[in-house]
Design a protein around this motif. Sequence first.
Motif, PDB file in Angstrom:
ATOM      1  N   LEU A 189       7.767  12.314 -40.104  1.00  0.00           N
ATOM      2  CA  LEU A 189       6.881  13.227 -39.377  1.00  0.00           C
ATOM      3  C   LEU A 189       7.585  14.535 -39.014  1.00  0.00           C
ATOM      4  O   LEU A 189       6.937  15.582 -38.929  1.00  0.00           O
ATOM      5  CB  LEU A 189       6.284  12.544 -38.137  1.00  0.00           C
ATOM      6  N   ALA A 190       8.879  14.494 -38.836  1.00  0.00           N
ATOM      7  CA  ALA A 190       9.628  15.747 -38.639  1.00  0.00           C
ATOM      8  C   ALA A 190       9.579  16.581 -39.922  1.00  0.00           C
ATOM      9  O   ALA A 190       9.438  17.811 -39.879  1.00  0.00           O
ATOM     10  CB  ALA A 190      11.075  15.446 -38.237  1.00  0.00           C
TER      11      ALA A 190
ATOM     12  N   LEU B 258      11.160  12.107 -33.649  1.00  0.00           N
ATOM     13  CA  LEU B 258      12.042  13.078 -34.306  1.00  0.00           C
ATOM     14  C   LEU B 258      11.332  14.400 -34.582  1.00  0.00           C
ATOM     15  O   LEU B 258      11.974  15.456 -34.612  1.00  0.00           O
ATOM     16  CB  LEU B 258      12.646  12.481 -35.587  1.00  0.00           C
ATOM     17  N   ALA B 259      10.021  14.362 -34.757  1.00  0.00           N
ATOM     18  CA  ALA B 259       9.274  15.618 -34.871  1.00  0.00           C
ATOM     19  C   ALA B 259       9.320  16.366 -33.538  1.00  0.00           C
ATOM     20  O   ALA B 259       9.453  17.602 -33.502  1.00  0.00           O
ATOM     21  CB  ALA B 259       7.830  15.341 -35.292  1.00  0.00           C
TER      22      ALA B 259
ATOM     23  N   ASP C 194       0.006   6.852 -38.750  1.00  0.00           N
ATOM     24  CA  ASP C 194       0.975   7.636 -37.969  1.00  0.00           C
ATOM     25  C   ASP C 194       0.810   9.129 -38.256  1.00  0.00           C
ATOM     26  O   ASP C 194       0.821   9.963 -37.345  1.00  0.00           O
ATOM     27  CB  ASP C 194       2.416   7.215 -38.311  1.00  0.00           C
TER      28      ASP C 194
ATOM     29  N   ARG D  42       4.861   6.054 -31.326  1.00  0.00           N
ATOM     30  CA  ARG D  42       3.891   6.415 -32.370  1.00  0.00           C
ATOM     31  C   ARG D  42       4.534   7.213 -33.520  1.00  0.00           C
ATOM     32  O   ARG D  42       3.851   7.913 -34.270  1.00  0.00           O
ATOM     33  CB  ARG D  42       2.726   7.172 -31.736  1.00  0.00           C
ATOM     34  N   GLY D  43       5.840   7.107 -33.621  1.00  0.00           N
ATOM     35  CA  GLY D  43       6.542   7.676 -34.773  1.00  0.00           C
ATOM     36  C   GLY D  43       6.844   9.161 -34.706  1.00  0.00           C
ATOM     37  O   GLY D  43       7.373   9.739 -35.650  1.00  0.00           O
ATOM     38  N   THR D  44       6.523   9.783 -33.565  1.00  0.00           N
ATOM     39  CA  THR D  44       6.634  11.242 -33.487  1.00  0.00           C
ATOM     40  C   THR D  44       7.934  11.742 -32.859  1.00  0.00           C
ATOM     41  O   THR D  44       8.117  12.951 -32.736  1.00  0.00           O
ATOM     42  CB  THR D  44       5.465  11.812 -32.653  1.00  0.00           C
TER      43      THR D  44
ATOM     44  N   LEU E 183       6.211  18.094 -40.170  1.00  0.00           N
ATOM     45  CA  LEU E 183       6.075  19.225 -39.241  1.00  0.00           C
ATOM     46  C   LEU E 183       6.617  20.524 -39.830  1.00  0.00           C
ATOM     47  O   LEU E 183       5.967  21.571 -39.772  1.00  0.00           O
ATOM     48  CB  LEU E 183       6.805  18.899 -37.930  1.00  0.00           C
TER      49      LEU E 183
ATOM     50  N   ASN F  10       9.636   6.711 -29.433  1.00  0.00           N
ATOM     51  CA  ASN F  10       9.105   6.776 -30.794  1.00  0.00           C
ATOM     52  C   ASN F  10       7.923   5.825 -31.000  1.00  0.00           C
ATOM     53  O   ASN F  10       7.644   5.398 -32.126  1.00  0.00           O
ATOM     54  CB  ASN F  10      10.231   6.446 -31.793  1.00  0.00           C
TER      55      ASN F  10
ATOM     56  N   THR G 120       2.461  -0.741 -32.424  1.00  0.00           N
ATOM     57  CA  THR G 120       2.095  -0.466 -31.040  1.00  0.00           C
ATOM     58  C   THR G 120       0.809  -1.193 -30.680  1.00  0.00           C
ATOM     59  O   THR G 120       0.670  -1.744 -29.592  1.00  0.00           O
ATOM     60  CB  THR G 120       1.939   1.049 -30.831  1.00  0.00           C
TER      61      THR G 120
ATOM     62  N   HIS H  29       4.074   2.579 -37.035  1.00  0.00           N
ATOM     63  CA  HIS H  29       4.219   2.595 -35.575  1.00  0.00           C
ATOM     64  C   HIS H  29       2.893   2.303 -34.903  1.00  0.00           C
ATOM     65  O   HIS H  29       2.831   1.594 -33.902  1.00  0.00           O
ATOM     66  CB  HIS H  29       4.759   3.951 -35.129  1.00  0.00           C
TER      67      HIS H  29
END
Lengths: 302, 302
Positions: B216-217, A216-217, B254, A212-214, B220, A210, B295, B291
């Motif tokens: 982000l999910a 769960l997407a 993000d 970059r936070g993505t 999406l 995770n 990072t 994030h």
Amino acid sequence: MNLPNSVTVKEVGPRDGLQNEKQFIQTEDKIDWINMLSETGLSYIEITSFVNPKWIPQLADAVQVAKSIKRKKDITYAALVPNERGLQAALEVNIDEVAVFMSASETHNRKNINKSISETYIVLKPVIEQALSAGKSVRGYISTVFGCPYEGEISIDAVLSVSDQLFSLGIQELSLGDTIGVANPKQVEEVLTKVLDRFPREKIAMHFHNTRGTALANVLVSLNLGITKFDSSLGGLGGCPYAKGASGNLATDDLHYMLDQMGIHTGIDQEKLIQAAIFIEEKLGKPLPSHTMQTKRSLCNS
Amino acid sequence: MNLPNSVTVKEVGPRDGLQNEKQFIQTEDKIDWINMLSETGLSYIEITSFVNPKWIPQLADAVQVAKSIKRKKDITYAALVPNERGLQAALEVNIDEVAVFMSASETHNRKNINKSISETYIVLKPVIEQALSAGKSVRGYISTVFGCPYEGEISIDAVLSVSDQLFSLGIQELSLGDTIGVANPKQVEEVLTKVLDRFPREKIAMHFHNTRGTALANVLVSLNLGITKFDSSLGGLGGCPYAKGASGNLATDDLHYMLDQMGIHTGIDQEKLIQAAIFIEEKLGKPLPSHTMQTKRSLCNS
């Protein structure tokens, strides 16, 4: 969306999470923690790695941990094994499943295991054969599937080529890793669609970071393509963003929150998961980075 | 997945982000920051709120900020307005767009603005009418769409009812907020499907919080349903998980990372976004929780 009814969460915290932690966690604490994880409803726990302690001092107690945990019948206790020597140790302590690993990136593979991709197959062949002969199941990890810190983009053909070889060597399940946490959902769809053209979905697990936070997407698009196995690390252990070498493991508690809220069965008790996260957080002496744990602390303080 | 070609990111950091920050940010720093945001390629910035400074001291300088920023022609500069008095101030400084707000939860609405839902319509009616008469566009926010801290679940009917009323009062765009960050993608699909049965997708924006890692999910699944407008706060400002009253705003950086990586056009320059995030992070004197920013720090330190 076309979501599956149930998902298997594969807890990799005791191995993938802890291996990045500089501060040594006492062997007894590891054992207690894994025993707590066994009570959460998880059906799969990767408990350690039988690598040379020179490379990962944190997991130098692999034999002791594997010997001492209380095993529950319905849980698969797996361990990472890099070579025949590691396999012997794993077999001696009767590990349930052996996980082998390599990279889709030639450069990352060299930097990580000091061998070319083709040399790695030669090392893994007898490991997989002997594990299977001993009645163990074997899982393969491919890292840098969605991007490499040295080479940048990784071609889908490179991923398919390594996947082909590992399956032909006998692995029964393949975990595709976004090692540096750069994957985006569109890319996951593209890669997975080609992977699933070639291999049955039951044999594929996804291992997202995770960073970059993505994550769960990326899980969501994978679920939608029929994937039902996901690796994660409780509390995001190993992914503390403030630590050097942050890996950004997807947190089991965040993954489970989303799955549970969507009505997807996991068999896991979120409250017991959080208790186990609090336990290891106290042993580490620093906050775990998962959203669930951050929110928990925030709610307690407000 | 069926993704749109382009998305409008609506930056709410200077209002929604800052309003939760106890430490007062100097007016000049706010102005400089908004000017930096104007150079990132963002086309929409919510710059402040014309609420009573008693409630949000951080935004007591709303008039000064709105007067002093350098406005670019192709950017919409919006502000939150709770009542006619706030509207007058907003009109005096010639704000481009007026945002009104209320909750889908009766209890949350009462706690937040000290009025029942039906009383709120009476307050907002003249605000919306006068803003429209003055040639301004009007946006409506509905909070607690996916769950309320007091009432728990919120029915889709409650959301549709408030949406109906706000559109009938004249708002041109509606932003649906997951105020406490509990939404899951399945729920978003369910709610949005019903919302889009009733209102054109061009009029709907989504406002997610990342409190539990699912933002982000949720973006999406919204993209996949044709939504092309998303609110976010640079660096996750206002969502610091270690702060009291953490709100967990989805971070613009993000959000933009994921959109950009999927080839969705936003017009935004990620590098300039990060520079603007670093600027406000230094003024705040504490790490931003996104994030991307975590990072970045991690890579710099390793």
